[in-house]
Design a protein around this motif. Structure first.
Motif, mmCIF file in Angstrom:
data_model
loop_
_atom_site.group_PDB
_atom_site.id
_atom_site.type_symbol
_atom_site.label_atom_id
_atom_site.label_comp_id
_atom_site.label_asym_id
_atom_site.label_seq_id
_atom_site.Cartn_x
_atom_site.Cartn_y
_atom_site.Cartn_z
ATOM 1 N N VAL A 69 0.866 -1.188 0.000
ATOM 2 C CA VAL A 69 0.000 0.000 0.000
ATOM 3 C C VAL A 69 0.900 1.234 0.000
ATOM 4 N N ALA A 70 0.643 2.147 -0.938
ATOM 5 C CA ALA A 70 1.441 3.370 -1.031
ATOM 6 C C ALA A 70 0.529 4.579 -0.877
ATOM 7 N N VAL A 71 0.980 5.568 -0.091
ATOM 8 C CA VAL A 71 0.190 6.782 0.146
ATOM 9 C C VAL A 71 1.055 7.992 -0.209
ATOM 10 N N ASP A 72 0.457 8.916 -0.977
ATOM 11 C CA ASP A 72 1.171 10.110 -1.437
ATOM 12 C C ASP A 72 0.510 11.358 -0.843
ATOM 13 N N LEU A 73 1.220 12.061 0.044
ATOM 14 C CA LEU A 73 0.673 13.271 0.670
ATOM 15 C C LEU A 73 1.236 14.529 0.020
ATOM 16 N N ARG A 93 -6.553 2.069 -7.068
ATOM 17 C CA ARG A 93 -6.222 3.448 -6.678
ATOM 18 C C ARG A 93 -7.333 4.044 -5.845
ATOM 19 N N ALA A 94 -7.013 5.049 -5.052
ATOM 20 C CA ALA A 94 -8.036 5.800 -4.326
ATOM 21 C C ALA A 94 -7.479 7.171 -3.988
ATOM 22 N N SER A 95 -8.386 8.120 -3.695
ATOM 23 C CA SER A 95 -7.940 9.413 -3.178
ATOM 24 C C SER A 95 -9.050 10.017 -2.333
ATOM 25 N N ARG A 96 -8.675 10.919 -1.442
ATOM 26 C CA ARG A 96 -9.650 11.620 -0.592
ATOM 27 C C ARG A 96 -9.261 13.089 -0.539
ATOM 28 N N PRO A 97 -10.258 13.983 -0.614
ATOM 29 C CA PRO A 97 -9.911 15.406 -0.491
ATOM 30 C C PRO A 97 -9.432 15.724 0.921
ATOM 31 N N GLU A 104 -3.697 17.125 13.816
ATOM 32 C CA GLU A 104 -4.345 15.871 14.223
ATOM 33 C C GLU A 104 -5.410 15.421 13.217
ATOM 34 N N ASP A 105 -6.163 16.367 12.660
ATOM 35 C CA ASP A 105 -7.229 16.018 11.715
ATOM 36 C C ASP A 105 -6.651 15.377 10.458
ATOM 37 N N ALA A 106 -5.544 15.942 9.981
ATOM 38 C CA ALA A 106 -4.903 15.386 8.788
ATOM 39 C C ALA A 106 -4.372 13.991 9.088
ATOM 40 N N LEU A 107 -3.828 13.823 10.289
ATOM 41 C CA LEU A 107 -3.279 12.529 10.696
ATOM 42 C C LEU A 107 -4.383 11.468 10.749
ATOM 43 N N ALA A 108 -5.533 11.850 11.308
ATOM 44 C CA ALA A 108 -6.665 10.916 11.399
ATOM 45 C C ALA A 108 -7.126 10.505 10.004
ATOM 46 N N LEU A 109 -7.166 11.478 9.083
ATOM 47 C CA LEU A 109 -7.590 11.167 7.708
ATOM 48 C C LEU A 109 -6.612 10.179 7.062
ATOM 49 N N ALA A 114 -5.354 4.985 4.856
ATOM 50 C CA ALA A 114 -4.422 3.859 4.717
ATOM 51 C C ALA A 114 -5.105 2.547 5.091
ATOM 52 N N ALA A 115 -5.955 2.588 6.144
ATOM 53 C CA ALA A 115 -6.677 1.379 6.567
ATOM 54 C C ALA A 115 -7.610 0.914 5.453
#
Ligand code: ZN
Length: 346
Positions: A69-73, A93-97, A104-109, A114-115
């Motif tokens: 799993v790869a995540v691009d911030l 693929r997936a993305s979220r606005p 903390e809010d960004a971290l929770a997102l 990722a989950a």
């Protein structure tokens, strides 16, 4: 070592693996048996070309043995991600606005996102790789990422706890250069990757290793002054290299002047700034990632300038080329982080 060989050079016989690794054939056979049992490699039959005697059986990596799993911030307004196989091919693929989330809010997102991605594959996971803007320590602590409002965030540890998977976190430009090196045909002779977008980021691989520098800021060439009285830069100073290379500024100039002149000038400035780096490290390649219509002419001008300014021996093998991976470079690179960490391949 064996996985590294199969990854880099493709299928090989046990005898080839023994030759390339210096291990005995018995040891290689035992190791291959273990890898077959784990499902990481498979037997592929005999090579196509005819040989005298009993043909050897080739073994090769199973691309879908495990997924990553790869995540691009690194994209301004969203969190992007993908599930990839061991050869860097995207399976989902997936993305979220991001919607302005910070701290903390960004971290929770990121944690939720990722989950969600780890649930998108049926295959066993090798791990999770995250590319983030900002300065990141070797053990995955985001020391400073102003755009996300993160300071000393233990990103790798926090995600590891919530996902129950190995997690690797690195700076986005370093991740992109890792991707180019591992999957984009990066040569052995040293590689610098420059990402042209709103700003300019760069990462370096020398001797097969990403350079971090004394404070984790290796590659920050964008804010080197190239013109004492130049335009004002986002950093508050004047005449930084970034003021000549940032995509919005290039587009604005091209609206007023011929594109060839604008890109030729920008490429020359880039070449002047990079020549000492290329000469010092004897780099083999500079790879440019960004909009192709800008990057290609700009790269040609930069290459000409660099060749004029370094010793012929440094110029001989040197090339400037566009990235082979394009927009997926960061995601593919995050996969490379996990492969390097978990399988020791790069
Ligand atoms: Zn600047």
């Amino acid at each position: 070592m064996l996985l590294q060989h199969l990854f880099g050079s493709g299928p090989a016989s046990r005898a080839d693996l023994a030759r390339s690794s210096g291990l005995t054939r018995v040891t290689v056979s035992d190791l291959v048996a273990e890898l077959l049992l784990e499902g990481l490699v498979e037997e592929l039959g005999a090579p196509a070309e005819a040989r005298v005697g009993k043909p050897p059986t080739l073994v090769g990596l199973v691309p879908d043995a495990k997924h990553v799993v790869a995540v691009d911030l690194s994209v301004d307004d969203q969190v992007a991600g993908a599930v990839l196989n061991l050869t860097g091919e995207v399976a989902a693929r997936a993305s979220r606005p991001l919607e302005g989330r910070r701290g903390e809010d960004a971290l929770a997102l990121v944690r939720d996102f990722a989950a969600e991605l780890t649930d998108r594959t049926e295959r066993p996971l090798l791990g999770v790789g995250v590319a983030t803007p900002g300065v990141v320590s070797a053990d995955g602590v985001v020391l400073d990422a102003p755009n996300l409002g993160w300071h000393d965030v233990q990103l790798a540890d926090q995600l590891k706890q919530s996902l129950g998977q190995p997690v690797y976190v690195a700076n986005d430009a370093n991740t992109a250069v890792m991707g180019e090196y591992t999957f984009g045909g990066g040569a052995e002779g040293g590689l610098m990757l420059l990402r042209l977008s709103t700003g300019v980021g760069a990462g370096l691989v020398v001797g097969g290793t990403v350079l971090h520098g004394s404070s984790g800021a290796a590659g920050e060439i964008g804010h080197v002054t190239v013109e004492a009285d130049g335009e004002e830069c986002a950093c508050g100073r004047r005449g930084c290299l970034e003021t000549y290379l940032s995509v919005p500024r290039l587009r604005r100039r091209i609206a007023d002047s011929p594109a060839d002149d604008v890109l030729g000038d920008a490429g020359r400035r880039l070449g002047e700034a990079l020549a000492p780096v290329v000469g010092t490290l004897n780099l083999g390649e500079v790879v440019l990632s960004g909009p192709p219509e800008l990057v290609e002419p700009l790269g040609r001008a930069a290459a000409d300038t660099i060749r004029e300014r370094v010793m012929p021996v440094s110029a001989q093998q040197f090339v400037v080329r566009p990235s082979a991976l394009g927009d997926d470079g960061v995601l593919v690179g995050a996969t490379g982080l996990v492969l390097a960490g978990e399988l020791g391949v790069s």
